[in-house]
Design a protein around this motif. Sequence first.
Motif, PDB file in Angstrom:
ATOM      1  N   LEU A  24       4.604  -3.634   3.313  1.00 51.35           N
ATOM      2  CA  LEU A  24       4.614  -5.502   3.562  1.00 51.35           C
ATOM      3  C   LEU A  24       4.904  -6.344   1.459  1.00 51.35           C
ATOM      4  O   LEU A  24       6.004  -5.470   0.655  1.00 51.35           O
ATOM      5  N   PHE A  25       5.888  -7.453   2.269  1.00 51.96           N
ATOM      6  CA  PHE A  25       6.539  -7.917   0.897  1.00 51.96           C
ATOM      7  C   PHE A  25       7.710  -7.222   1.044  1.00 51.96           C
ATOM      8  O   PHE A  25       8.119  -7.038  -0.211  1.00 51.96           O
ATOM      9  N   ALA A  26       8.424  -6.444   0.981  1.00 53.90           N
ATOM     10  CA  ALA A  26       9.335  -5.160   0.882  1.00 53.90           C
ATOM     11  C   ALA A  26      10.521  -5.590   0.537  1.00 53.90           C
ATOM     12  O   ALA A  26      11.014  -5.083  -0.727  1.00 53.90           O
TER      13      ALA A  26
ATOM     14  N   VAL B  13       6.291 -18.752   4.497  1.00 54.24           N
ATOM     15  CA  VAL B  13       6.443 -17.096   4.209  1.00 54.24           C
ATOM     16  C   VAL B  13       6.480 -16.858   5.191  1.00 54.24           C
ATOM     17  O   VAL B  13       5.569 -17.005   6.394  1.00 54.24           O
ATOM     18  N   ASP B  14       7.601 -16.519   5.968  1.00 53.80           N
ATOM     19  CA  ASP B  14       7.565 -16.079   7.317  1.00 53.80           C
ATOM     20  C   ASP B  14       7.520 -14.855   7.697  1.00 53.80           C
ATOM     21  O   ASP B  14       7.359 -13.946   6.604  1.00 53.80           O
ATOM     22  N   THR B  15       6.683 -14.135   8.891  1.00 57.70           N
ATOM     23  CA  THR B  15       6.886 -13.027   9.219  1.00 57.70           C
ATOM     24  C   THR B  15       7.077 -11.862   8.957  1.00 57.70           C
ATOM     25  O   THR B  15       7.175 -10.456   8.743  1.00 57.70           O
ATOM     26  N   ASP B  16       8.704 -12.383   8.731  1.00 58.62           N
ATOM     27  CA  ASP B  16      10.045 -11.264   8.344  1.00 58.62           C
ATOM     28  C   ASP B  16       9.494 -11.138   6.892  1.00 58.62           C
ATOM     29  O   ASP B  16      10.127  -9.793   6.147  1.00 58.62           O
ATOM     30  N   MET B  17       9.138 -12.234   6.184  1.00 57.76           N
ATOM     31  CA  MET B  17       9.042 -11.555   4.619  1.00 57.76           C
ATOM     32  C   MET B  17       7.851 -10.856   4.813  1.00 57.76           C
ATOM     33  O   MET B  17       7.900 -10.130   3.328  1.00 57.76           O
ATOM     34  N   ILE B  18       6.750 -10.984   5.528  1.00 56.36           N
ATOM     35  CA  ILE B  18       5.413 -10.318   5.235  1.00 56.36           C
ATOM     36  C   ILE B  18       5.591  -8.899   5.283  1.00 56.36           C
ATOM     37  O   ILE B  18       5.127  -8.172   4.890  1.00 56.36           O
ATOM     38  N   ILE B  19       6.353  -8.327   6.496  1.00 49.64           N
ATOM     39  CA  ILE B  19       7.146  -7.174   6.772  1.00 49.64           C
ATOM     40  C   ILE B  19       8.489  -6.809   7.603  1.00 49.64           C
ATOM     41  O   ILE B  19       8.381  -7.787   8.842  1.00 49.64           O
ATOM     42  N   PRO B  20       9.524  -6.721   6.828  1.00 52.25           N
ATOM     43  CA  PRO B  20      10.880  -6.792   7.841  1.00 52.25           C
ATOM     44  C   PRO B  20      10.783  -6.008   8.358  1.00 52.25           C
ATOM     45  O   PRO B  20      10.718  -4.384   9.099  1.00 52.25           O
ATOM     46  N   LYS B  21      11.664  -6.403   9.629  1.00 51.38           N
ATOM     47  CA  LYS B  21      12.290  -5.911  10.456  1.00 51.38           C
ATOM     48  C   LYS B  21      11.823  -4.096  11.251  1.00 51.38           C
ATOM     49  O   LYS B  21      12.344  -3.251  11.509  1.00 51.38           O
ATOM     50  N   GLN B  22      12.466  -3.690   9.425  1.00 52.77           N
ATOM     51  CA  GLN B  22      13.374  -1.813   9.509  1.00 52.77           C
ATOM     52  C   GLN B  22      11.921  -1.543   9.277  1.00 52.77           C
ATOM     53  O   GLN B  22      11.321  -0.429  10.494  1.00 52.77           O
TER      54      GLN B  22
ATOM     55  N   GLU C  41       3.181  -8.786  15.586  1.00 49.70           N
ATOM     56  CA  GLU C  41       1.309  -8.565  15.098  1.00 49.70           C
ATOM     57  C   GLU C  41       0.915  -7.335  13.528  1.00 49.70           C
ATOM     58  O   GLU C  41       0.136  -7.170  13.102  1.00 49.70           O
ATOM     59  N   HIS C  42       2.481  -7.261  13.553  1.00 51.65           N
ATOM     60  CA  HIS C  42       2.751  -6.395  12.752  1.00 51.65           C
ATOM     61  C   HIS C  42       2.726  -6.840  11.095  1.00 51.65           C
ATOM     62  O   HIS C  42       1.907  -5.977   9.816  1.00 51.65           O
ATOM     63  N   ALA C  43       2.318  -7.548  11.148  1.00 46.08           N
ATOM     64  CA  ALA C  43       2.525  -9.120   9.947  1.00 46.08           C
ATOM     65  C   ALA C  43       0.899  -8.851   9.541  1.00 46.08           C
ATOM     66  O   ALA C  43       0.923  -8.610   8.173  1.00 46.08           O
ATOM     67  N   PRO C  44      -0.309  -8.586  10.551  1.00 48.15           N
ATOM     68  CA  PRO C  44      -1.743  -8.762   9.451  1.00 48.15           C
ATOM     69  C   PRO C  44      -1.616  -7.381   9.749  1.00 48.15           C
ATOM     70  O   PRO C  44      -2.651  -7.671   9.028  1.00 48.15           O
ATOM     71  N   TRP C  45      -1.605  -6.527  10.870  1.00 47.85           N
ATOM     72  CA  TRP C  45      -1.479  -5.433  10.360  1.00 47.85           C
ATOM     73  C   TRP C  45      -1.155  -4.660   8.540  1.00 47.85           C
ATOM     74  O   TRP C  45      -1.637  -3.843   8.401  1.00 47.85           O
ATOM     75  N   ALA C  46       0.114  -5.263   8.268  1.00 51.54           N
ATOM     76  CA  ALA C  46       0.748  -4.614   7.333  1.00 51.54           C
ATOM     77  C   ALA C  46      -0.141  -5.304   6.178  1.00 51.54           C
ATOM     78  O   ALA C  46      -0.670  -4.672   4.656  1.00 51.54           O
ATOM     79  N   LEU C  47      -1.003  -6.373   6.217  1.00 55.54           N
ATOM     80  CA  LEU C  47      -1.739  -7.610   5.119  1.00 55.54           C
ATOM     81  C   LEU C  47      -2.881  -6.150   5.208  1.00 55.54           C
ATOM     82  O   LEU C  47      -3.535  -6.093   3.837  1.00 55.54           O
TER      83      LEU C  47
END
Length: 201
Positions: free
Chosen positions: A42-44, A19-28, A84-90
């Motif tokens: 998150l996982f949008a 599961v990559d960071t683009d899956m965790i929080i997409p670029k948009q 770093e948006h990935a952990p922020w989203a989680l």
Amino acid sequence: MDKFTTLTGVAAPLPIDNVDTDMIIPKQYLKTIKRTGLGAGLFAEMRYRDDGSENPDFVLNKPQYRKASIVVAGDNFGCGSSREHAPWALLDFGIRCVISTDFADIFYNNCFKNGILPIKVSRDDLAKLMDDAERGANATLSVDLPAQEIRGPDGGVVRFEVDPFRKQCLIEGLDDIGLTMVEAPAIATFEQKSAAARPWL
């Protein structure tokens, strides 16, 4: 950052490898530098259909997992780009702990800096915890950071290792800024001495 000592909560199973960071929080969703509001993304791409409605088959949309605070994930979680948006989203969604067999290094480091505990376990232990997480409303795990233990709903215990310095930072709620502020008195003393020794600066 919030302190992390013990956490008891619903664990959501995410048995997907890489599961990559683009899956965790997409670029948009990366247009902001605010740490709040990202939980909605998150996982949008898995949580929502093309028309914006929720995908009822995705784990975090199921009633028993909507308030999950733990994710039990497949191998190599958080790979890909270093956002770093990935952990922020989680964290904004309410996830305080992610359990996997392995993490991408940058994501792993970013979790500690944002108050999330990433736990590495063996494949056998992950299989047990994934089984616990798949119990739905009964999928409650207890994570004890000081004791370095995960307790399952049936009383089973999984031990885990964590770097002592990172452990202490989480327990005390110290991010990089907090660590600097701990040294504020020493910094002030140094500045006073420096100003007295070099008044022309």
